[in-house]
Design an enzyme around this catalytic site. Sequence first.
Site, PDB file in Angstrom:
ATOM      1  N   ASP A   9       0.856  -1.206   0.000  1.00 41.36           N
ATOM      2  CA  ASP A   9       0.000   0.000   0.000  1.00 41.36           C
ATOM      3  C   ASP A   9       0.890   1.253   0.000  1.00 41.36           C
ATOM      4  O   ASP A   9       0.869   2.059   0.920  1.00 41.36           O
ATOM      5  CB  ASP A   9      -0.939   0.002   1.215  1.00 41.36           C
ATOM      6  CG  ASP A   9      -0.184  -0.006   2.544  1.00 41.36           C
ATOM      7  OD1 ASP A   9      -0.782   0.419   3.568  1.00 41.36           O
ATOM      8  OD2 ASP A   9       1.012  -0.403   2.584  1.00 41.36           O
ATOM      9  N   ASP A  14       6.814   1.374   1.923  1.00 41.11           N
ATOM     10  CA  ASP A  14       6.551   0.367   0.887  1.00 41.11           C
ATOM     11  C   ASP A  14       7.437   0.637  -0.336  1.00 41.11           C
ATOM     12  O   ASP A  14       7.985  -0.280  -0.955  1.00 41.11           O
ATOM     13  CB  ASP A  14       5.100   0.412   0.425  1.00 41.11           C
ATOM     14  CG  ASP A  14       4.088   0.221   1.545  1.00 41.11           C
ATOM     15  OD1 ASP A  14       3.924   1.165   2.338  1.00 41.11           O
ATOM     16  OD2 ASP A  14       3.498  -0.852   1.632  1.00 41.11           O
ATOM     17  N   ASN A  36      -2.463   2.561   3.548  1.00 41.19           N
ATOM     18  CA  ASN A  36      -1.905   3.901   3.803  1.00 41.19           C
ATOM     19  C   ASN A  36      -2.753   4.982   3.137  1.00 41.19           C
ATOM     20  O   ASN A  36      -2.903   6.092   3.619  1.00 41.19           O
ATOM     21  CB  ASN A  36      -0.486   3.991   3.240  1.00 41.19           C
ATOM     22  CG  ASN A  36       0.521   3.323   4.139  1.00 41.19           C
ATOM     23  OD1 ASN A  36       0.352   3.313   5.358  1.00 41.19           O
ATOM     24  ND2 ASN A  36       1.525   2.714   3.557  1.00 41.19           N
ATOM     25  N   THR A 120       3.196  -5.925   2.682  1.00 42.77           N
ATOM     26  CA  THR A 120       3.634  -4.747   3.456  1.00 42.77           C
ATOM     27  C   THR A 120       2.478  -3.776   3.709  1.00 42.77           C
ATOM     28  O   THR A 120       2.703  -2.602   4.003  1.00 42.77           O
ATOM     29  CB  THR A 120       4.774  -4.008   2.725  1.00 42.77           C
ATOM     30  OG1 THR A 120       4.254  -3.483   1.488  1.00 42.77           O
ATOM     31  CG2 THR A 120       5.952  -4.911   2.457  1.00 42.77           C
ATOM     32  N   PHE A 161      -0.701  -0.819  12.593  1.00 38.22           N
ATOM     33  CA  PHE A 161      -1.659  -0.315  11.597  1.00 38.22           C
ATOM     34  C   PHE A 161      -2.153  -1.396  10.626  1.00 38.22           C
ATOM     35  O   PHE A 161      -3.352  -1.546  10.411  1.00 38.22           O
ATOM     36  CB  PHE A 161      -1.013   0.839  10.811  1.00 38.22           C
ATOM     37  CG  PHE A 161      -1.867   1.353   9.693  1.00 38.22           C
ATOM     38  CD1 PHE A 161      -1.596   1.004   8.374  1.00 38.22           C
ATOM     39  CD2 PHE A 161      -2.957   2.167   9.955  1.00 38.22           C
ATOM     40  CE1 PHE A 161      -2.396   1.475   7.335  1.00 38.22           C
ATOM     41  CE2 PHE A 161      -3.764   2.655   8.921  1.00 38.22           C
ATOM     42  CZ  PHE A 161      -3.482   2.299   7.604  1.00 38.22           C
ATOM     43  N   ASN A 162      -1.245  -2.127   9.980  1.00 35.52           N
ATOM     44  CA  ASN A 162      -1.665  -3.077   8.947  1.00 35.52           C
ATOM     45  C   ASN A 162      -2.666  -4.103   9.480  1.00 35.52           C
ATOM     46  O   ASN A 162      -3.619  -4.472   8.801  1.00 35.52           O
ATOM     47  CB  ASN A 162      -0.454  -3.819   8.356  1.00 35.52           C
ATOM     48  CG  ASN A 162       0.385  -2.919   7.473  1.00 35.52           C
ATOM     49  OD1 ASN A 162      -0.103  -1.919   6.945  1.00 35.52           O
ATOM     50  ND2 ASN A 162       1.658  -3.243   7.331  1.00 35.52           N
ATOM     51  N   HIS A 228       9.845  -0.131   8.306  1.00 38.45           N
ATOM     52  CA  HIS A 228       8.902  -1.214   8.588  1.00 38.45           C
ATOM     53  C   HIS A 228       8.849  -2.204   7.411  1.00 38.45           C
ATOM     54  O   HIS A 228       9.139  -3.377   7.564  1.00 38.45           O
ATOM     55  CB  HIS A 228       7.497  -0.647   8.801  1.00 38.45           C
ATOM     56  CG  HIS A 228       7.394   0.339   9.924  1.00 38.45           C
ATOM     57  ND1 HIS A 228       7.602   0.030  11.242  1.00 38.45           N
ATOM     58  CD2 HIS A 228       7.087   1.668   9.909  1.00 38.45           C
ATOM     59  CE1 HIS A 228       7.417   1.094  11.992  1.00 38.45           C
ATOM     60  NE2 HIS A 228       7.106   2.103  11.216  1.00 38.45           N
ATOM     61  N   ASP A 229       8.481  -1.718   6.240  1.00 38.08           N
ATOM     62  CA  ASP A 229       8.190  -2.621   5.121  1.00 38.08           C
ATOM     63  C   ASP A 229       9.440  -3.239   4.515  1.00 38.08           C
ATOM     64  O   ASP A 229       9.429  -4.401   4.103  1.00 38.08           O
ATOM     65  CB  ASP A 229       7.395  -1.881   4.044  1.00 38.08           C
ATOM     66  CG  ASP A 229       6.007  -1.510   4.548  1.00 38.08           C
ATOM     67  OD1 ASP A 229       5.421  -0.560   4.020  1.00 38.08           O
ATOM     68  OD2 ASP A 229       5.512  -2.182   5.476  1.00 38.08           O
TER      69      ASP A 229
HETATM   70  O1  RIB Z   1       2.710   0.134  10.840  1.00 39.70           O
HETATM   71  C1  RIB Z   1       3.571   0.260   9.733  1.00 39.70           C
HETATM   72  C2  RIB Z   1       2.881  -0.156   8.490  1.00 39.70           C
HETATM   73  O2  RIB Z   1       1.790   0.719   8.247  1.00 39.70           O
HETATM   74  C3  RIB Z   1       3.772  -0.037   7.238  1.00 39.70           C
HETATM   75  O3  RIB Z   1       3.390  -1.021   6.321  1.00 39.70           O
HETATM   76  C4  RIB Z   1       3.444   1.315   6.702  1.00 39.70           C
HETATM   77  O4  RIB Z   1       3.599   1.389   5.277  1.00 39.70           O
HETATM   78  C5  RIB Z   1       2.003   1.422   7.043  1.00 39.70           C
HETATM   79  O5  RIB Z   1       1.285   0.737   6.036  1.00 39.70           O
HETATM   80 CA    CA Z   2       2.859  -0.451   4.018  1.00 37.30          CA
END
Ligand code: RIB
Ligand code: CA
Length: 325
Positions: A9, A14, A36, A120, A161-162, A228-229
């Site tokens: 996303d 990403d 996102n 991701t 979040f994801n 993160h990704d």
């Molecule tokens: O929490 C981090 C995640 O949330 C990552 O994938 C970032 O791109 C957002 O999507």
């Molecule tokens: Ca992401």
Amino acid sequence: MKKVIIDCDPGHDDAIAIMLAAQHLDILGITTVGGNGYLENVTRNALQILEVIDRTDIKVYPGHAGPSTAKLVIADNVHGESGMEGPVLPQPKIKAQEKHGVDFIVETVMSTDDVTLIATGPLTNIASALNKEPRIAQRVTEISFMGGGAYCGNWTPAAEFNIFVDPEAAYKVVNSGAKIKMCGVNLTRQAIMSVEDKEEMRAYNTKAGIFTAELLDFFGGGKEARMHDASAVAWVIDEDVFKGAMLHVDIELCGRLTRGMTVTDLRFMQTEKVDVDFDFESTRRWDDEPEGSTFRGKEPNVNVGMRCDIERFRKLLKGAIAKYK
Ligand code: RIB
Ligand code: CA
């Protein structure tokens, strides 16, 4: 090169994950998912990323706009309205594919051996593919996803979040029987690009180097940034960049405060003691407990990333961006 499908996303981090993957992995295709930003935006962003790195040979397949069980929550507070605020890019010349991302995942995995899925964003497309064709759980080499946290969240105190966006999808994935790697925020907060790293990449003075720096300018707010990704990609490229522990993970679906939490059973470790941020009963094995014991946890189902070899990670990521001309 390992064959992968990246479900994402974009999303600043990403974008960096895609650039890392493109240097080390055979990307069979990119699928996009609402997260996102709205699907239209994250799909456009994916096309723009591929144009920046001159990889328009890689096709983009839009997937689900959002979860089936809840209203889509987007992270425009983090990634901006476009989903990739900061870098100024022309509208993409290339177009997304007509085929739905979920159909692309199912058809590719069922017709191609040894495919790894890297996710991701929210796991909506991955879960939908598993629902459509459960056999992909056994056919994929593994699923490496960025999401959750062994003992913390980011979007809420409990949820990352994801996973927060689509907990039902995450539940489907971690209980699918597939081989799974989880790069949660307990790990990804260790996978840092510093301001110095950012300026080093800007100084490459290439489209990719400048693009990466501009992404980090916005995403890191002038400070260091958590990759993160890129973590979910790095662990597929290099098994030893992170140390993981086989643990039982399940997803909270109902908690007033905990919906979207990746509930990780830290009471036991299947592997040697993993040096992590806090002590917990570590070297005992879940099956050391007698049958019927109230302390006997469920069998481990996820390789949970716990410790990042930060120098190895930084070398891998900066090395990948440096390869672009
Ligand atoms: O929490 C981090 C995640 O949330 C990552 O994938 C970032 O791109 C957002 O999507
Ligand atoms: Ca992401």
